[in-house]
Design an enzyme around this catalytic site. Structure first.
Site, PDB file in Angstrom:
ATOM      1  N   GLU A 150       7.312  -1.007  12.722  1.00 45.21           N
ATOM      2  CA  GLU A 150       8.385  -0.224  13.339  1.00 45.21           C
ATOM      3  C   GLU A 150       7.790   1.163  13.523  1.00 45.21           C
ATOM      4  O   GLU A 150       7.370   1.785  12.551  1.00 45.21           O
ATOM      5  CB  GLU A 150       9.604  -0.259  12.414  1.00 45.21           C
ATOM      6  N   GLU A 210       6.724  11.055  21.374  1.00 47.04           N
ATOM      7  CA  GLU A 210       7.555  11.492  20.259  1.00 47.04           C
ATOM      8  C   GLU A 210       6.987  12.766  19.636  1.00 47.04           C
ATOM      9  O   GLU A 210       5.788  12.858  19.384  1.00 47.04           O
ATOM     10  CB  GLU A 210       7.606  10.377  19.198  1.00 47.04           C
ATOM     11  N   CYS A 237      13.362   7.868  12.192  1.00 44.02           N
ATOM     12  CA  CYS A 237      12.896   7.014  13.292  1.00 44.02           C
ATOM     13  C   CYS A 237      13.852   7.093  14.481  1.00 44.02           C
ATOM     14  O   CYS A 237      13.466   6.911  15.620  1.00 44.02           O
ATOM     15  CB  CYS A 237      12.829   5.548  12.889  1.00 44.02           C
ATOM     16  N   GLY A 275       5.977   3.484  10.535  1.00 39.12           N
ATOM     17  CA  GLY A 275       5.212   4.717  10.684  1.00 39.12           C
ATOM     18  C   GLY A 275       4.880   5.024  12.123  1.00 39.12           C
ATOM     19  O   GLY A 275       5.646   4.687  13.036  1.00 39.12           O
ATOM     20  N   SER A 276       3.720   5.637  12.311  1.00 40.03           N
ATOM     21  CA  SER A 276       3.331   6.107  13.640  1.00 40.03           C
ATOM     22  C   SER A 276       2.856   4.974  14.535  1.00 40.03           C
ATOM     23  O   SER A 276       2.479   3.904  14.062  1.00 40.03           O
ATOM     24  CB  SER A 276       2.199   7.127  13.510  1.00 40.03           C
ATOM     25  N   LYS A 305       0.884  -1.168   0.000  1.00 38.39           N
ATOM     26  CA  LYS A 305       0.000   0.000   0.000  1.00 38.39           C
ATOM     27  C   LYS A 305       0.915   1.209   0.000  1.00 38.39           C
ATOM     28  O   LYS A 305       1.630   1.454   0.967  1.00 38.39           O
ATOM     29  CB  LYS A 305      -0.944   0.027   1.198  1.00 38.39           C
ATOM     30  N   GLY A 311      -0.884   4.271  13.759  1.00 41.27           N
ATOM     31  CA  GLY A 311      -1.082   3.484  12.540  1.00 41.27           C
ATOM     32  C   GLY A 311      -0.654   2.039  12.716  1.00 41.27           C
ATOM     33  O   GLY A 311      -1.381   1.113  12.366  1.00 41.27           O
ATOM     34  N   GLY A 312       0.531   1.848  13.258  1.00 40.95           N
ATOM     35  CA  GLY A 312       1.053   0.493  13.442  1.00 40.95           C
ATOM     36  C   GLY A 312       0.193  -0.321  14.394  1.00 40.95           C
ATOM     37  O   GLY A 312      -0.097  -1.496  14.142  1.00 40.95           O
TER      38      GLY A 312
END
Lengths: 507, 507
Positions: free
Chosen positions: B263, B391, B300, B239-240, B183, B243-244
């Site tokens: 991650e 973060e 990251c 990503g965030s 995606k 989202g993860g």
């Protein structure tokens, strides 16, 4: 000697109010000891102590942890006949099995001791610095494995020793440097307590921190409290799909999700080719009657599904398998609940459309003894009805008669994940065995050729696990030295001076 | 050349109705191409094709898969300036970064090609038969790794090449023998489409099955449809945390749960000892000003948290760090949403009790350019307020002033899981560095000594991952050859005749 209490970091404690007893399935009566379930506070105390122990335990040398594991093995053997007797009283399994399983348990402990006495199990990786590399210099980087933290282990009903208190999950977690909190299986809480005393003695003798091991009694709530505790960092489980999935769901919903390795249900398909049946139907029937009924069918790798292709010898084989299976003396199951589950699940399957019971032990049996069953169904009916794919935990097997090889492959492709798949074939078989292996390997963790799935060798090449629902994570195994990988994670050290590196990364 | 369509198994298709455009953050305007989100049917088609491809792809030789990966690298390079230009237009990142990241992407593809050209990455294990063993003979058992099945890869906003369409997740999954459905990240859908065309060309040139790769456009719903598809067998995400975690939750709730390697967020603590500050406060300030602002802080491994112990040089260092950081030219962020998120999260943190902003780039900036911020807080306030642990994705760093070493260790122990931890210290430091390393390693995936966390070397010893929420499974890495382990599982062959074994297990 068995107190019925919880073993919390070396102390035997029971402040709870909920009591239970184990059952002697052969006599169909309760054993005398009263066990007390752990309270939420006791469970919290065990995990907190495990966390404190982790700070010390993770830094201990491999030889020290090896000494601990070997001493656990010694202490288990020192329990001698009391352990064997308790095992039999709580499981209904015979003495030979108790002694054999104890041997396996001790062997596993010693194998992990041998593994971690040296540090090469940590998959140490070294990248040398390249200070002159262009455009950017490369740093010295080294990687090793470190333990995750306290591990919750759930004892299995069907292996009171080898997959329970000091079983493979505990042995591999302790080997990795993870303290362990066991939730003993309520069906054999006495066996578990004896083994817990052996572990506590070994911990004392080898100078381990107290919290390195605890064992708690309890049912579902105790399991929930344990898995939800923020300081528990991984879970090992062997048992039913419902139980394993419930723990997996809990662990996944935590604020900090943790890995769960649950080894669960499997019907372990066996593919028998027409050539094999033409040549040795009787021999296969006899071998499989033994495998289906071994340990009263209460093995994770019990062959619950035999796939054949209709041909001249199929009917002959099915009749012979039924005859051989019901000719074997019925045996006792682990517990009245296991027996009633066996009957209920068996009826759920045999009452489905198209299913014929070919053989079933008839007459009145002792309470908790299982009547072995061999049933059969067409490939089309099996394909159409997922209820027929469900495990009947016990001496039950379903022979599927496929109309051709394509239907057989279609059935395999559509199967849920399995621990094992077995191929019974001839040297120059008419079936495309390469294609069969390729299709089968995508659904299982281990493929056996011309053998039986029961009997799980403890060795490095063993894979005991498989695609869901055989396990919750097919990338790991519960048996063999690689079982340690479930409880460790890599950590890299970049540009480290020698004096700050772990000893096994120096040089 | 960019069509805005979805790349479904080699065909460019767009039957959907939802359209979007990418943004040029430097100009703060939309790029011209209209992209069309994939429909549920298109996503289903991509996965079904991936499943069919899997049957062929998993059996291909390692050299064949290596050829595919190397050809992808060639085709990416052949896109030449068009790729670099599109990358810059969609990310606001400079040309040097585009070229560097392309180099990293190509290097990763070639590294995995080299890895799988030989079969020893499969961790092949051999147990020889012992036919005469008592009481039972031992069978010949061999174990190897096989691919899980189709993998869904989610492109990262901050690495349009190296962690996106043909990035580390895709390269490692294809290397393993898993078809991939990407995606694409909506922020750089054009870059993704160009890379997709390179992969499609490489697949054609090397004779891969069509479904081996697809790339779809879309947002949250496309991701949900992809992860929920029963034939997707694993997920890779960068990503965030939000989202993860959402993808992890979806994957865990499936009828068949699948592994997700996400991650996610990390503030990458850096411990700076008083001795180090006494000796080289200015040098450290200068180095860290560079690390904090590198890539507009959108890495990251950006150092978002600097832990110091109050002492003579702490204030001097903090002032110097602020001065050096704000002296650097402000840079463009990836997208207006990233910029607004940076400001909002920064304010969430700096508005907390006890937080002082020591330096912030002032004045009017170009739209989407980030004002770098250095803030400070006491150890006590940091400990008391988890909001300060969050973060702030961008050029932001918080300096925590601990009252003593014990408080510093307490902060580390209580930190959420991190990708990296860094120690800045002197050779004969007064701080107990052994204890510091031990405490820190329990919270991170990689420890750097006297360096910066930014810059993730692609090498076998690299660990890019860490305890939750740095990743959803700390046992795996997203960078380096071991990243392949996320997509494979062991399978054992017991008592197999030579002719049925995979070639690499023969002999």
């Amino acid at each position: 000697m068995i107190t019925g209490k919880n073993c919390i970091a070396g102390e035997f404690i029971a402040k709870g109010k909920v009591e239970f007893r184990t059952i002697n399935p052969k006599l169909n009566m309760e054993n005398p000891t009263i066990f007390v379930e752990a309270t939420k506070e006791e469970i919290g105390g065990a995990v907190d102590m495990a966390w404190e122990a982790f700070k010390v335990f993770r830094k201990m040398s491999g030889t020290k942890r090896a000494e601990f594991l070997n001493t656990i093995a010694d202490e288990i053997l020192a329990l001698d006949q009391e352990l064997v007797d308790t095992y039999m009283l709580e499981s209904g399994l015979p003495e030979g099995r108790a002694v054999g399983e104890r041997g396996r348990t001790v062997f596993q402990l010693r194998t992990f001791a041998e593994l971690v006495a040296k540090e090469d199990w940590r998959e140490n990786t070294f990248d040398a610095a390249q200070p002159d590399r262009k455009p950017l210099p490369k740093d010295d980087i080294r990687k090793t494995m470190i333990p995750l933290g306290p591990v919750a282990v759930f004892g299995a009903s069907n292996f009171p020793l080898a997959y329970s208190t000091a079983g493979g999950d505990t042995a591999s977690a302790l080997a990795a440097g993870c303290p362990v909190i066991v939730k003993s299986h309520p069906m054999h809480a006495g066996t578990s307590e004896l083994v817990a005393t052996a572990i506590v003695k070994a911990a004392e003798k080898t100078g381990m921190p107290k919290g390195v091991f605890s064992s708690i009694n309890g049912g579902i709530q105790a399991g929930v409290d344990l898995v939800n505790h923020p300081k528990v960092k991984a879970v090992g489980f062997t048992g039913s799909i419902a139980g394993g999935r419930a723990l997996f769901d809990l662990a996944s919903k935590r604020e900090e999700p943790i890995p769960v390795f649950a080894e669960m249900g499997s019907i372990n398909p066996v593919i028998i080719t027409p050539n094999a049946l033409a040549k040795r139907a009787s021999e296969i029937a006899k071998t499989y009657a033994g495998s289906i009924t071994l340990g009263t069918g209460q093995f994770c790798t019990n062959p619950g599904l035999l796939l054949t292709v209709q041909g001249y010898h199929t009917q002959e084989f099915i009749q012979e398998l039924a005859k051989e299976t019901i000719a074997l003396d019925p045996q006792c199951m682990l517990h009245p609940n296991i027996k009633s589950g066996y009957e209920k699940k068996g009826e759920n399957v045999t009452s489905q459309s198209g299913v014929t019971v070919v053989g079933k032990v008839e007459g009145t049996l002792e309470p908790n003894y299982a009547a072995s069953v061999v049933a059969t169904v067409s490939g089309a009916d099996f394909l159409a009805n997922p209820k027929l794919h469900q495990e009947v935990f016990g001496p039950f097997s379903m022979v599927v008669q496929c109309k051709n090889e394509a239907e057989l492959l279609q059935i395999i492709e559509g199967l849920e994940g399995q621990l094992t798949g077995t191929i019974i074939a001839e040297k120059d078989d008419d079936m495309d065995l390469i294609e069969l292996v390729d299709t089968l390997q995508n659904r299982v963790g281990r493929i056996i050729y011309n053998g039986v799935p029961t009997g799980v060798e403890v060795c490095p090449s063993m894979q005991h696990g498989g695609p869901y629902p055989a396990s919750t994570d097919s990338r790991f195994t519960a048996v063999g030295i690689h079982a340690i990988k479930r409880w460790v994670r890599p950590v890299s050290y970049q540009s480290f001076p020698q004096e700050l590196l772990p000893d096994h990364l120096k040089g």
